[in-house]
Design a protein around this motif. Structure first.
Motif, PDB file in Angstrom:
ATOM      1  N   VAL A   1       5.845   1.628  -4.156  1.00  0.00           N
ATOM      2  CA  VAL A   1       5.017   1.274  -3.715  1.00  0.00           C
ATOM      3  C   VAL A   1       3.532   1.760  -3.569  1.00  0.00           C
ATOM      4  CG1 VAL A   1       4.022   0.368  -1.293  1.00  0.00           C
ATOM      5  CG2 VAL A   1       6.348   0.095  -1.887  1.00  0.00           C
ATOM      6  N   THR A   2       3.405   3.087  -3.917  1.00  0.00           N
ATOM      7  CA  THR A   2       2.513   4.033  -4.115  1.00  0.00           C
ATOM      8  C   THR A   2       1.815   3.573  -5.447  1.00  0.00           C
ATOM      9  OG1 THR A   2       3.155   5.658  -2.632  1.00  0.00           O
ATOM     10  CG2 THR A   2       1.473   6.357  -4.069  1.00  0.00           C
ATOM     11  N   ILE A   3       2.602   3.605  -6.312  1.00  0.00           N
ATOM     12  CA  ILE A   3       2.061   3.342  -7.633  1.00  0.00           C
ATOM     13  C   ILE A   3       1.269   2.058  -7.595  1.00  0.00           C
ATOM     14  CG2 ILE A   3       2.634   2.822 -10.185  1.00  0.00           C
ATOM     15  CD1 ILE A   3       4.875   4.853  -9.853  1.00  0.00           C
ATOM     16  N   ALA A   4       1.874   0.964  -7.147  1.00  0.00           N
ATOM     17  CA  ALA A   4       1.114  -0.214  -6.981  1.00  0.00           C
ATOM     18  C   ALA A   4       0.068  -0.412  -6.159  1.00  0.00           C
ATOM     19  CB  ALA A   4       2.418  -1.353  -6.202  1.00  0.00           C
ATOM     20  N   LEU A   5       0.037   0.532  -5.139  1.00  0.00           N
ATOM     21  CA  LEU A   5      -1.138   0.552  -4.273  1.00  0.00           C
ATOM     22  C   LEU A   5      -2.204   1.249  -4.742  1.00  0.00           C
ATOM     23  CD1 LEU A   5       0.224   0.811  -0.515  1.00  0.00           C
ATOM     24  CD2 LEU A   5      -1.010  -1.042  -1.548  1.00  0.00           C
ATOM     25  N   VAL A   6      -1.752   2.259  -5.696  1.00  0.00           N
ATOM     26  CA  VAL A   6      -2.893   2.919  -6.353  1.00  0.00           C
ATOM     27  C   VAL A   6      -3.433   2.115  -7.623  1.00  0.00           C
ATOM     28  CG1 VAL A   6      -3.447   4.835  -8.240  1.00  0.00           C
ATOM     29  CG2 VAL A   6      -2.147   5.224  -6.088  1.00  0.00           C
TER      30      VAL A   6
ATOM     31  N   GLU B   1     -12.465   7.422  -1.794  1.00  0.00           N
ATOM     32  CA  GLU B   1     -11.286   8.608  -1.668  1.00  0.00           C
ATOM     33  C   GLU B   1     -10.926   8.528  -0.210  1.00  0.00           C
ATOM     34  OE1 GLU B   1     -10.528  13.446  -2.042  1.00  0.00           O
ATOM     35  OE2 GLU B   1     -12.467  12.241  -2.758  1.00  0.00           O
ATOM     36  N   ALA B   2     -11.569   8.205   0.680  1.00  0.00           N
ATOM     37  CA  ALA B   2     -11.129   8.498   2.165  1.00  0.00           C
ATOM     38  C   ALA B   2     -10.353   7.248   2.536  1.00  0.00           C
ATOM     39  CB  ALA B   2     -12.385   8.294   3.133  1.00  0.00           C
ATOM     40  N   ALA B   3     -10.751   6.022   1.906  1.00  0.00           N
ATOM     41  CA  ALA B   3      -9.739   4.712   2.078  1.00  0.00           C
ATOM     42  C   ALA B   3      -8.541   4.792   1.383  1.00  0.00           C
ATOM     43  CB  ALA B   3     -10.513   3.219   1.718  1.00  0.00           C
ATOM     44  N   GLN B   4      -8.391   5.596   0.368  1.00  0.00           N
ATOM     45  CA  GLN B   4      -7.469   5.703  -0.479  1.00  0.00           C
ATOM     46  C   GLN B   4      -6.383   6.535   0.441  1.00  0.00           C
ATOM     47  OE1 GLN B   4      -8.251   6.897  -4.490  1.00  0.00           O
ATOM     48  NE2 GLN B   4      -8.737   4.889  -5.025  1.00  0.00           N
ATOM     49  N   THR B   5      -6.921   7.718   0.963  1.00  0.00           N
ATOM     50  CA  THR B   5      -6.242   8.461   1.831  1.00  0.00           C
ATOM     51  C   THR B   5      -5.644   8.010   2.942  1.00  0.00           C
ATOM     52  OG1 THR B   5      -7.698  10.395   1.081  1.00  0.00           O
ATOM     53  CG2 THR B   5      -6.290  10.785   3.047  1.00  0.00           C
ATOM     54  N   ALA B   6      -6.307   7.053   3.539  1.00  0.00           N
ATOM     55  CA  ALA B   6      -5.922   6.619   4.851  1.00  0.00           C
ATOM     56  C   ALA B   6      -4.693   5.447   4.438  1.00  0.00           C
ATOM     57  CB  ALA B   6      -6.966   5.599   5.510  1.00  0.00           C
ATOM     58  N   ILE B   7      -4.775   4.740   3.265  1.00  0.00           N
ATOM     59  CA  ILE B   7      -3.801   3.878   2.913  1.00  0.00           C
ATOM     60  C   ILE B   7      -2.634   4.668   2.422  1.00  0.00           C
ATOM     61  CG2 ILE B   7      -3.151   2.256   1.105  1.00  0.00           C
ATOM     62  CD1 ILE B   7      -5.873   1.365   1.033  1.00  0.00           C
ATOM     63  N   SER B   8      -2.754   5.944   2.142  1.00  0.00           N
ATOM     64  CA  SER B   8      -1.655   6.722   1.498  1.00  0.00           C
ATOM     65  C   SER B   8      -0.830   7.074   2.842  1.00  0.00           C
ATOM     66  CB  SER B   8      -1.972   7.861   0.928  1.00  0.00           C
ATOM     67  OG  SER B   8      -2.363   7.498  -0.569  1.00  0.00           O
ATOM     68  N   ILE B   9      -1.484   7.704   3.972  1.00  0.00           N
ATOM     69  CA  ILE B   9      -0.899   7.957   5.168  1.00  0.00           C
ATOM     70  C   ILE B   9      -0.296   7.028   5.832  1.00  0.00           C
ATOM     71  CG2 ILE B   9      -1.378   8.817   7.405  1.00  0.00           C
ATOM     72  CD1 ILE B   9      -3.779  10.578   6.201  1.00  0.00           C
TER      73      ILE B   9
ATOM     74  N   LEU C   1       8.630   5.853   5.222  1.00  0.00           N
ATOM     75  CA  LEU C   1       9.407   6.869   5.316  1.00  0.00           C
ATOM     76  C   LEU C   1       9.958   6.856   7.080  1.00  0.00           C
ATOM     77  CD1 LEU C   1       8.256   9.684   2.884  1.00  0.00           C
ATOM     78  CD2 LEU C   1      10.053   8.006   2.675  1.00  0.00           C
ATOM     79  N   VAL C   2       9.126   6.397   7.887  1.00  0.00           N
ATOM     80  CA  VAL C   2       9.373   6.285   9.314  1.00  0.00           C
ATOM     81  C   VAL C   2       9.668   5.044   9.798  1.00  0.00           C
ATOM     82  CG1 VAL C   2       8.599   7.129  11.340  1.00  0.00           C
ATOM     83  CG2 VAL C   2       7.788   8.448   9.604  1.00  0.00           C
ATOM     84  N   GLY C   3       8.990   4.094   9.313  1.00  0.00           N
ATOM     85  CA  GLY C   3       9.200   2.810   9.876  1.00  0.00           C
ATOM     86  C   GLY C   3      10.059   2.131   9.354  1.00  0.00           C
ATOM     87  N   GLY C   4      10.420   2.212   8.165  1.00  0.00           N
ATOM     88  CA  GLY C   4      11.427   1.764   7.236  1.00  0.00           C
ATOM     89  C   GLY C   4      12.875   2.071   7.838  1.00  0.00           C
ATOM     90  N   PRO C   5      13.344   3.329   8.091  1.00  0.00           N
ATOM     91  CA  PRO C   5      14.723   3.562   8.598  1.00  0.00           C
ATOM     92  C   PRO C   5      14.716   2.935  10.003  1.00  0.00           C
ATOM     93  CG  PRO C   5      13.763   5.654   7.593  1.00  0.00           C
ATOM     94  CD  PRO C   5      12.621   4.350   7.431  1.00  0.00           C
TER      95      PRO C   5
END
Length: 319
Positions: free
Chosen positions: A40-45, A53-61, A68-72
């Motif tokens: 998903v990260t590759i697709a979003l990048v 850069e700030a928007a990309q950082t927010a999307i990554s977080i 990794l948290v909501g999925g499980p």
């Protein structure tokens, strides 16, 4: 092996998952989650290359939290405690009383897993599991859950027998909200082991559990209903309600078989009482009705010998 010890010093065992199998299940879940996260990260990048850069950082977080948290949390909620790794290892997350987990249980487990698994590389979870008598990590302790083994040998699987046909649907109006999980667990374990207990001990345990259950529901045990049959009928009613909540409709009717702790369904022919030894001789043939302490009602005494010296089941319908 974890045990619940009753007042008669009878040990009723549970089947909690061991640390190696739990660690393998968590590892498989992490591998699957990381694979999804990377894809998903590759697709979003590629899709957000024009953003600053700030928007990309927010999307990554946000992506990290969602995958990794909501999925499980989402997977455990929808699968009722069976993630990909747990299915591969034959494990399942259940409540302390053996019932299916809900969203709040998965949420607590998932949030605490960020600290004890992701941030500490599983060190805290391993220490907590080794210290706990039932192998529970901190997320299980705070959520009130337990990871158990689903795949056990057929001969060792617990079996909760269905109630007599004449009790089916009789307790559909009971309020079960005040019954604690510990009492449900004790009832379930008693029903799976009552055939292995001494007849007098089994009857005494059933009477005490029935009295406690009647106190919690606010309704006395019906006159003439044996305590073990009463416990089986109320437990079946609870399982029917759990099935409605979990799957949107009742998976079994009020008169159908009840699945045991090991997933084995009961015989549709009715209640299967414990086999009493031929050496157990009780002088009086007629059942004596006596009050049960704390139940607010009366119920029959232990099963007596029937005609011809044959042991009576004690589950005949009331006149």
């Amino acid at each position: 092996m974890s045990e619940l010890v009753t007042g008669e010093a009878v040990a009723l065992e549970l089947r909690p998952a061991r640390l190696p199998s739990r660690a393998l299940a968590v590892l498989l879940d992490l591998v699957a989650a990381v694979a999804v996260y990377v894809a998903v990260t590759i697709a979003l990048v590629a899709a957000t290359a024009s953003l600053d850069e700030a928007a990309q950082t927010a999307i990554s977080i946000a992506l990290f939290v969602l995958v990794l948290v909501g999925g499980p949390i989402l997977v455990e909620t929808l699968s009722h405690g069976r993630s990909l790794g747990k299915m591969a290892c034959g494990l399942r997350v259940v409540r302390d009383d053996g019932g299916p987990i809900r969203f709040r249980h998965a949420l607590v487990r998932g949030l605490i897993a960020v600290i004890e698994i992701l941030m500490t590389f599983g060190v805290v979870a391993c220490i907590a599991s080794l210290v706990s008598a039932r192998g529970r990590r901190l997320g299980d302790v705070f959520a009130g859950t337990l990871v158990v083994r689903e795949r056990v040998p057929a001969g060792q699987a617990g079996f909760v027998p269905p109630p007599p046909p004449w009790l089916s649907g009789r307790f559909s109006g009971l309020d079960l909200s005040a019954v604690p999980d510990g009492l449900w667990l004790a009832v379930r374990q008693y029903l799976t082991r009552m055939g292995q207990l001494d007849p007098q001990v089994a009857w005494s345990m059933a009477g005490r559990l029935a009295a406690d259950l009647a106190d919690r529901t606010g309704a006395p045990v019906p006159l003439g209903v044996p305590p073990a049959a009463y416990l089986a009928a109320v437990l079946q009613e609870r399982q029917v309600r759990e099935a409605r909540r979990a799957f949107g409709h009742a998976q079994a009717g009020s008169g159908g078989p009840v699945a045991g702790a090991g997933g084995t369904a009961g015989s549709p022919g009715g209640y299967v009482p414990p086999v009493y030894p031929a050496t157990a001789v009780v002088p009086d043939v007629r059942p004596v009705v006596h009050p049960v302490a704390g139940a607010g009602g009366e119920q029959a005494s232990p099963p007596q010998d029937g005609p011809g010296g044959r042991p009576s089941t004690g589950f005949a319908p009331p006149a």
